[in-house]
Motif scaffolding. Structure first.
Motif, PDB file in Angstrom:
ATOM      1  N   THR A 236      57.051 104.422 183.262  1.00 22.68           N
ATOM      2  CA  THR A 236      58.393 104.958 183.517  1.00 22.68           C
ATOM      3  C   THR A 236      58.849 105.917 182.423  1.00 22.68           C
ATOM      4  O   THR A 236      59.386 106.992 182.734  1.00 22.68           O
ATOM      5  N   PRO A 237      58.639 105.617 181.134  1.00 22.67           N
ATOM      6  CA  PRO A 237      59.046 106.589 180.100  1.00 22.67           C
ATOM      7  C   PRO A 237      58.319 107.925 180.237  1.00 22.67           C
ATOM      8  O   PRO A 237      58.928 108.992 180.079  1.00 22.67           O
ATOM      9  N   ALA A 238      57.010 107.872 180.555  1.00 22.53           N
ATOM     10  CA  ALA A 238      56.246 109.118 180.685  1.00 22.53           C
ATOM     11  C   ALA A 238      56.731 109.929 181.883  1.00 22.53           C
ATOM     12  O   ALA A 238      56.855 111.166 181.800  1.00 22.53           O
ATOM     13  N   LEU A 239      57.004 109.274 182.980  1.00 23.75           N
ATOM     14  CA  LEU A 239      57.492 109.984 184.166  1.00 23.75           C
ATOM     15  C   LEU A 239      58.884 110.551 183.929  1.00 23.75           C
ATOM     16  O   LEU A 239      59.194 111.677 184.354  1.00 23.75           O
ATOM     17  N   ALA A 240      59.730 109.783 183.264  1.00 27.37           N
ATOM     18  CA  ALA A 240      61.078 110.270 182.964  1.00 27.37           C
ATOM     19  C   ALA A 240      61.018 111.490 182.050  1.00 27.37           C
ATOM     20  O   ALA A 240      61.743 112.481 182.258  1.00 27.37           O
ATOM     21  N   ALA A 241      60.134 111.438 181.059  1.00 25.99           N
ATOM     22  CA  ALA A 241      59.997 112.577 180.146  1.00 25.99           C
ATOM     23  C   ALA A 241      59.491 113.795 180.903  1.00 25.99           C
ATOM     24  O   ALA A 241      59.955 114.928 180.651  1.00 25.99           O
ATOM     25  N   ARG A 242      58.584 113.601 181.820  1.00 25.72           N
ATOM     26  CA  ARG A 242      58.057 114.716 182.598  1.00 25.72           C
ATOM     27  C   ARG A 242      59.156 115.370 183.436  1.00 25.72           C
ATOM     28  O   ARG A 242      59.204 116.584 183.590  1.00 25.72           O
ATOM     29  N   ALA A 243      60.069 114.535 183.970  1.00 25.44           N
ATOM     30  CA  ALA A 243      61.155 115.053 184.799  1.00 25.44           C
ATOM     31  C   ALA A 243      62.339 115.528 183.966  1.00 25.44           C
ATOM     32  O   ALA A 243      63.253 116.167 184.508  1.00 25.44           O
ATOM     33  N   ARG A 248      66.642 105.407 182.886  1.00 19.70           N
ATOM     34  CA  ARG A 248      67.644 104.778 183.755  1.00 19.70           C
ATOM     35  C   ARG A 248      67.904 105.640 184.983  1.00 19.70           C
ATOM     36  O   ARG A 248      67.985 105.138 186.106  1.00 19.70           O
ATOM     37  N   GLN A 249      68.034 106.953 184.770  1.00 18.16           N
ATOM     38  CA  GLN A 249      68.256 107.857 185.894  1.00 18.16           C
ATOM     39  C   GLN A 249      67.037 107.899 186.823  1.00 18.16           C
ATOM     40  O   GLN A 249      67.177 107.937 188.052  1.00 18.16           O
ATOM     41  N   LEU A 250      65.843 107.867 186.239  1.00 12.89           N
ATOM     42  CA  LEU A 250      64.627 107.860 187.053  1.00 12.89           C
ATOM     43  C   LEU A 250      64.590 106.619 187.945  1.00 12.89           C
ATOM     44  O   LEU A 250      64.270 106.715 189.145  1.00 12.89           O
ATOM     45  N   THR A 251      64.923 105.477 187.383  1.00 19.31           N
ATOM     46  CA  THR A 251      64.929 104.241 188.161  1.00 19.31           C
ATOM     47  C   THR A 251      65.941 104.317 189.293  1.00 19.31           C
ATOM     48  O   THR A 251      65.667 103.885 190.423  1.00 19.31           O
TER      49      THR A 251
END
Length: 325
Positions: A236-243, A248-251
């Motif tokens: 989740t941290p890697a995907l959030a950083a990519r976006a 929290r927003q990614l979730t």
């Protein structure tokens, strides 16, 4: 008495799904034509005995009214379809389903026919499935039922529930196999030009096939990236950083647009892809685990047990046998 036909009653109603009636009926008929002994004796019944206008607009003529179905049954099958909610609210239907279930060796539903069984109280305390589109509704309306939206069909005691439409073939083939052995079931499957039979714990639908990409741009871009980079860091941290957004927003975005968390989505996609490699290649488990982003074969094994209720080695044996056996 020995040799007496196995009586099968199929319950239909207005706006039932034609295939939910035809698939079980044709499997039992194929078994009869191939020498099932004792044979199956099929009866289609409705509340009033009048023609059943199915959801496709075609009309089926029942053999008799539900109140005319008497005596012990081998198998009671309740069809699903657009009219299932009305059928589940019809106390006449429910009373007859309850009555017939008491004298049936086994009870089954196809698709949203599970709603009728649930309304009749026959799924209380049981694990069951239905069409994946309606699983959440069934779970919400009948909290005493443990609804599993993944499998093609589920057996709990003498009650069987199938996901819907062509999964009725898989369920009925499994009943024929239980009654007459795998050879006859295999011949029935070949006669119908279908698999023998997809295992009940096979997922109803792959996330690769669930529909068009999400409309939300960040979610759409991330799901495409995930599918193409299964062996990358997809935490989740890697995907959030990519976006370029917070975890929290990614979730929140995944929950709103995919109905799951980022971690669960990634694990499911990896497991589904591993399933494709297992059934379509002879790659070693360690290679498949690595390509799909699992840290080890044990991690892959646990994912398969959680998702398919079977280990990857058994999944491969079943699917290779079905494809080539």
């Amino acid at each position: 008495m020995p040799g007496s036909p196995r009586r099968v009653a199929i319950v239909g109603y207005a706006d039932a799904e034609l295939l939910d009636i035809a698939c079980p009926a044709d499997v039992f008929d194929a078994a009869n034509r191939l020498g099932a002994r004792p044979p199956y004796e099929l009866q289609l019944a409705s509340v009033d005995g009048h023609g059943i206008r199915t959801g496709s607009g075609l009309t089926l003529q029942p053999h008799l009214r539900l109140d005319q179905v008497a005596g012990d049954l081998d198998t009671l099958v309740v069809a699903g379809g657009w009219g299932s909610t009305a059928a589940a609210a019809d106390e006449r239907v429910l009373a007859h389903v309850r009555r017939l279930a008491r004298t049936s060796r086994r009870v089954a539903s196809v698709c949203t026919g599970a709603e009728v069984l649930a309304a009749a109280g026959l799924l209380n305390g049981r694990r069951a499935t239905t069409h994946w589109r309606y699983a959440a509704r069934l779970a919400r309306d009948y909290p005493s039922v443990t609804v599993d939206p993944v499998p093609l069909y589920v057996r709990h005691g003498n009650v069987y529930t199938a996901a819907g439409v062509t999964s009725g073939l898989d369920l009925t083939l499994s009943l024929v196999e239980a009654d007459h052995g795998p050879s006859l079931a295999r011949e029935a499957a070949r006669a119908l030009v279908t698999y023998l039979q997809r295992p009940g714990n096979q997922a109803q639908v792959s996330l690769f096939l669930t529909g068009p990409p999400p409309e939300h741009r960040e979610v759409r871009d991330l799901t495409a990236y995930i599918a193409e980079h299964l062996d990358a860091d997809l935490g989740t941290p890697a995907l959030a950083a990519r976006a370029g957004i917070s975890t929290r927003q990614l979730t929140r975005l995944f929950d709103a647009h995919l109905g799951t968390t980022p971690g669960r989505y990634v694990r499911t996609i990896r497991t589904e892809h591993a399933a494709r490699l297992l059934s379509g290649t002879d790659l070693p488990l360690a290679t498949i685990a690595r390509r799909c982003g699992f840290g080890s074969t044990e991690t892959l094994r646990q994912a398969f047990l959680d998702h398919f209720d079977t280990p990857p080695s058994a999944y491969r044996r079943v699917h290779v046998r079905q494809a080539y056996g």
